[in-house]
Design an enzyme around this catalytic site. Sequence first.
Site, PDB file in Angstrom:
ATOM      1  N   GLY A 136       2.642   0.147 -11.575  1.00 56.89           N
ATOM      2  CA  GLY A 136       3.450  -0.396 -10.480  1.00 56.89           C
ATOM      3  C   GLY A 136       2.582  -0.512  -9.255  1.00 56.89           C
TER       4      GLY A 136
ATOM      5  CB  THR B 181      10.986 -12.013  -8.303  1.00 49.07           C
ATOM      6  OG1 THR B 181      11.113 -10.644  -7.911  1.00 49.07           O
ATOM      7  CG2 THR B 181      11.909 -12.872  -7.453  1.00 49.07           C
TER       8      THR B 181
ATOM      9  NE  ARG C 268       0.764  -6.212   0.349  1.00 47.24           N
ATOM     10  CZ  ARG C 268      -0.257  -5.598  -0.234  1.00 47.24           C
ATOM     11  NH1 ARG C 268      -1.401  -5.479   0.399  1.00 47.24           N
ATOM     12  NH2 ARG C 268      -0.137  -5.091  -1.448  1.00 47.24           N
TER      13      ARG C 268
ATOM     14  N   GLY D 251      30.913   1.443  11.346  1.00 54.99           N
ATOM     15  CA  GLY D 251      31.820   2.375  10.656  1.00 54.99           C
ATOM     16  C   GLY D 251      32.362   1.793   9.361  1.00 54.99           C
TER      17      GLY D 251
ATOM     18  CD  GLU E 252       4.095  -9.827  -2.573  1.00 57.23           C
ATOM     19  OE1 GLU E 252       4.055 -10.031  -3.803  1.00 57.23           O
ATOM     20  OE2 GLU E 252       3.215 -10.205  -1.807  1.00 57.23           O
ATOM     21  N   GLY E 253       4.073  -4.286  -2.611  1.00 60.13           N
ATOM     22  CA  GLY E 253       3.468  -3.048  -2.102  1.00 60.13           C
ATOM     23  C   GLY E 253       4.484  -2.259  -1.309  1.00 60.13           C
TER      24      GLY E 253
ATOM     25  CD  GLN F 234       6.482   5.467   0.206  1.00 68.46           C
ATOM     26  OE1 GLN F 234       6.585   4.352  -0.285  1.00 68.46           O
ATOM     27  NE2 GLN F 234       7.536   6.144   0.628  1.00 68.46           N
TER      28      GLN F 234
HETATM   29  C1  LIG Z   1      13.928  -6.415  -7.404  1.00 64.51           C
HETATM   30  C2  LIG Z   1      12.486  -6.284  -7.718  1.00 64.51           C
HETATM   31  C3  LIG Z   1      11.703  -7.413  -7.845  1.00 64.51           C
HETATM   32  C4  LIG Z   1      10.349  -7.309  -8.186  1.00 64.51           C
HETATM   33  N1  LIG Z   1       9.600  -8.448  -8.358  1.00 64.51           N
HETATM   34  C5  LIG Z   1       8.339  -8.345  -8.853  1.00 64.51           C
HETATM   35  C6  LIG Z   1       7.593  -9.511  -9.224  1.00 64.51           C
HETATM   36  O1  LIG Z   1       8.045 -10.658  -9.059  1.00 64.51           O
HETATM   37  N2  LIG Z   1       6.377  -9.347  -9.821  1.00 64.51           N
HETATM   38  C7  LIG Z   1       5.842  -8.109 -10.029  1.00 64.51           C
HETATM   39  O2  LIG Z   1       4.742  -8.035 -10.579  1.00 64.51           O
HETATM   40  N3  LIG Z   1       6.503  -6.983  -9.664  1.00 64.51           N
HETATM   41  C8  LIG Z   1       7.731  -7.066  -9.082  1.00 64.51           C
HETATM   42  N4  LIG Z   1       8.434  -5.940  -8.737  1.00 64.51           N
HETATM   43  C9  LIG Z   1       7.815  -4.631  -8.940  1.00 64.51           C
HETATM   44  C10 LIG Z   1       7.384  -3.974  -7.637  1.00 64.51           C
HETATM   45  O3  LIG Z   1       6.298  -4.652  -7.079  1.00 64.51           O
HETATM   46  C11 LIG Z   1       7.080  -2.506  -7.980  1.00 64.51           C
HETATM   47  O4  LIG Z   1       8.329  -1.890  -8.216  1.00 64.51           O
HETATM   48  C12 LIG Z   1       6.324  -1.802  -6.882  1.00 64.51           C
HETATM   49  O5  LIG Z   1       5.007  -2.247  -6.864  1.00 64.51           O
HETATM   50  C13 LIG Z   1       6.341  -0.287  -7.059  1.00 64.51           C
HETATM   51  O6  LIG Z   1       5.946   0.072  -8.344  1.00 64.51           O
HETATM   52  P1  LIG Z   1       6.824   1.104  -9.193  1.00 64.51           P
HETATM   53  O7  LIG Z   1       8.234   0.655  -9.141  1.00 64.51           O
HETATM   54  O8  LIG Z   1       6.186   1.277 -10.522  1.00 64.51           O
HETATM   55  O9  LIG Z   1       6.735   2.459  -8.380  1.00 64.51           O
HETATM   56  P2  LIG Z   1       5.554   3.528  -8.429  1.00 64.51           P
HETATM   57  O10 LIG Z   1       4.228   2.888  -8.259  1.00 64.51           O
HETATM   58  O11 LIG Z   1       5.745   4.403  -9.618  1.00 64.51           O
HETATM   59  O12 LIG Z   1       5.864   4.345  -7.107  1.00 64.51           O
HETATM   60  C14 LIG Z   1       6.939   5.284  -6.999  1.00 64.51           C
HETATM   61  C15 LIG Z   1       6.885   5.898  -5.604  1.00 64.51           C
HETATM   62  O13 LIG Z   1       5.610   6.557  -5.404  1.00 64.51           O
HETATM   63  C16 LIG Z   1       4.969   6.046  -4.264  1.00 64.51           C
HETATM   64  N5  LIG Z   1       3.515   6.015  -4.506  1.00 64.51           N
HETATM   65  C17 LIG Z   1       2.878   5.449  -5.544  1.00 64.51           C
HETATM   66  N6  LIG Z   1       1.544   5.609  -5.424  1.00 64.51           N
HETATM   67  C18 LIG Z   1       1.351   6.275  -4.255  1.00 64.51           C
HETATM   68  C19 LIG Z   1       0.175   6.728  -3.545  1.00 64.51           C
HETATM   69  N7  LIG Z   1      -1.055   6.508  -4.024  1.00 64.51           N
HETATM   70  N8  LIG Z   1       0.365   7.389  -2.385  1.00 64.51           N
HETATM   71  C20 LIG Z   1       1.608   7.604  -1.882  1.00 64.51           C
HETATM   72  N9  LIG Z   1       2.736   7.193  -2.507  1.00 64.51           N
HETATM   73  C21 LIG Z   1       2.603   6.541  -3.661  1.00 64.51           C
HETATM   74  C22 LIG Z   1       5.535   4.656  -4.072  1.00 64.51           C
HETATM   75  O14 LIG Z   1       5.414   4.217  -2.743  1.00 64.51           O
HETATM   76  C23 LIG Z   1       6.980   4.874  -4.485  1.00 64.51           C
HETATM   77  O15 LIG Z   1       7.700   5.392  -3.416  1.00 64.51           O
HETATM   78  C24 LIG Z   1       9.768  -6.022  -8.352  1.00 64.51           C
HETATM   79  C25 LIG Z   1      10.553  -4.876  -8.188  1.00 64.51           C
HETATM   80  C26 LIG Z   1      11.888  -4.990  -7.883  1.00 64.51           C
HETATM   81  C27 LIG Z   1      12.706  -3.721  -7.733  1.00 64.51           C
END
Ligand SMILES: Cc1cc2nc3c(=O)[nH]c(=O)nc-3n(C[C@H](O)[C@H](O)[C@H](O)COP(=O)(O)OP(=O)(O)OC[C@H]3O[C@@H](n4cnc5c(N)ncnc54)[C@H](O)[C@@H]3O)c2cc1C
Length: 408
Positions: A146, A173, A262, A361, A385-386, A389
């Site tokens: 992710g 998406t 971004r 409210g 898009e990141g 965090q």
């Molecule tokens: C509705 C929706 C649409 C999306 N559309 C797309 C798309 O079109 N294409 C695509 O490729 N992806 C898409 N995504 C995926 C999205 O980009 C990822 O969900 C996002 O990058 C976070 O990855 P993850 O969900 O695996 O969370 P994780 O990476 O597992 O992170 C979980 C938590 O840990 C935190 N974290 C992770 N690493 C660190 C670090 N090194 N330091 C501090 N905190 C950290 C994160 O900030 C988060 O709070 C979409 C997601 C959603 C929900």
Amino acid sequence: MINLELPKKYEFLVSQAHQVATEIFRSNSRKYDQAEHSYPKELDMLAAVIDGMNEGGALSGAGAGTVGGGSSGNGAKADRDGNRNGSNMASLLGLTELCWGDVGLLLTMPRQGLGQAAIAAVANDEQLERFGGKWAAMAITEPEAGSDSAAIRTTAKLDGDEYVLNGEKIFVTSGDRAELIVVWATLDPKQGRAAIKSFVVERDNPGLKLDRLEHKLGIRASDTANFVLTDCRVPKENLLGSPDIAPKGGFSGVMQTFDNTRPLVAGMAVGVSRACLERTRELLSEAGVEIDYDAPPHAQSAAASEFIVMESDWEAARLLTLQAAWMADNKKPNSLQASMAKAKAGRTGTDIALRCVALAGSVGYAEGELLEKWARDVKILDLFEGTQQIQLLIISRLLLGKTSAELK
Ligand SMILES: Cc1cc2nc3c(=O)[nH]c(=O)nc-3n(C[C@H](O)[C@H](O)[C@H](O)COP(=O)(O)OP(=O)(O)OC[C@H]3O[C@@H](n4cnc5c(N)ncnc54)[C@H](O)[C@@H]3O)c2cc1C
């Protein structure tokens, strides 16, 4: 003097976007929030109009019709002070306005999608000819990758004149509705980031199978698809950029697409939170709470002074976002400002939406108002898009001069 007026050439674009946001997006907002996974057919006609306006140059080659197309300085002429306002600024202004209407509908506008940003950034002329203008989704995320996109496991192996892709992509998406999916895959998992490339896959490729559509907290008008790629064959000409595995620079080149996208996502948060502020102001006024900008906080109601604090926070997010887009148009390196804008606008947008719900409210929490919907919708803008965090991590690395290996 700092002149923050809208450039004159964008006034028409913004007023057109506002009209669309009011008449099409707002009026269908609740309908497609409730009818998740049904395609908003009202957008087809709108997309045709936008295509026509793009072809006729009415949108200056940017804005709503090329949401992801703001990747270049686009040849916009500099004014007498040397400033350029090109497709990044136009896209930002158009998107912000449309998201004031509905961010979920914006995210599912035909022929938009983040895949076009990657295509516009790295495609060669022949690829631009084949793929330009098509609706393209972007598939980076996987079950085990992710935030750390360098960890992706989907593989691409050259076999004759084709690449064969195998893996799984989640949370794409527009993955169900787009014509093309830009899939990130590795040519060699042992070679890390340098071996990650993007491949254009036609949506109807038999090797690309839709696994399921997500049910979500917000942006329910926008489809979010999970895919499995099984021996998915694409012509080798569908690889975007160079097929060479360059130990330095290759992956960071791909990541630079985000410097353009971004600020756009930040602009979406600015648009949604402006909608929240405007509606809350009306509700406060109906309740007899007037906001006095000349009075100190202690001399007016707590609701009014909280509103003023929110507005100033919103303004800071908006200015950072404009700066990041302006830098992209003026070919100034903007990775730092793009992440700052995304971090500030994502967090501020979410904060404002929830505080507006609180100020209103029970009225703000119920379905009679769009405030509760906006509070659900806006959260994604601080996530994809990141995440928040990850933006803070990028900002820290850039300010401290650390590499991604040194600061994780
Ligand atoms: C509705 C929706 C649409 C999306 N559309 C797309 C798309 O079109 N294409 C695509 O490729 N992806 C898409 N995504 C995926 C999205 O980009 C990822 O969900 C996002 O990058 C976070 O990855 P993850 O969900 O695996 O969370 P994780 O990476 O597992 O992170 C979980 C938590 O840990 C935190 N974290 C992770 N690493 C660190 C670090 N090194 N330091 C501090 N905190 C950290 C994160 O900030 C988060 O709070 C979409 C997601 C959603 C929900």
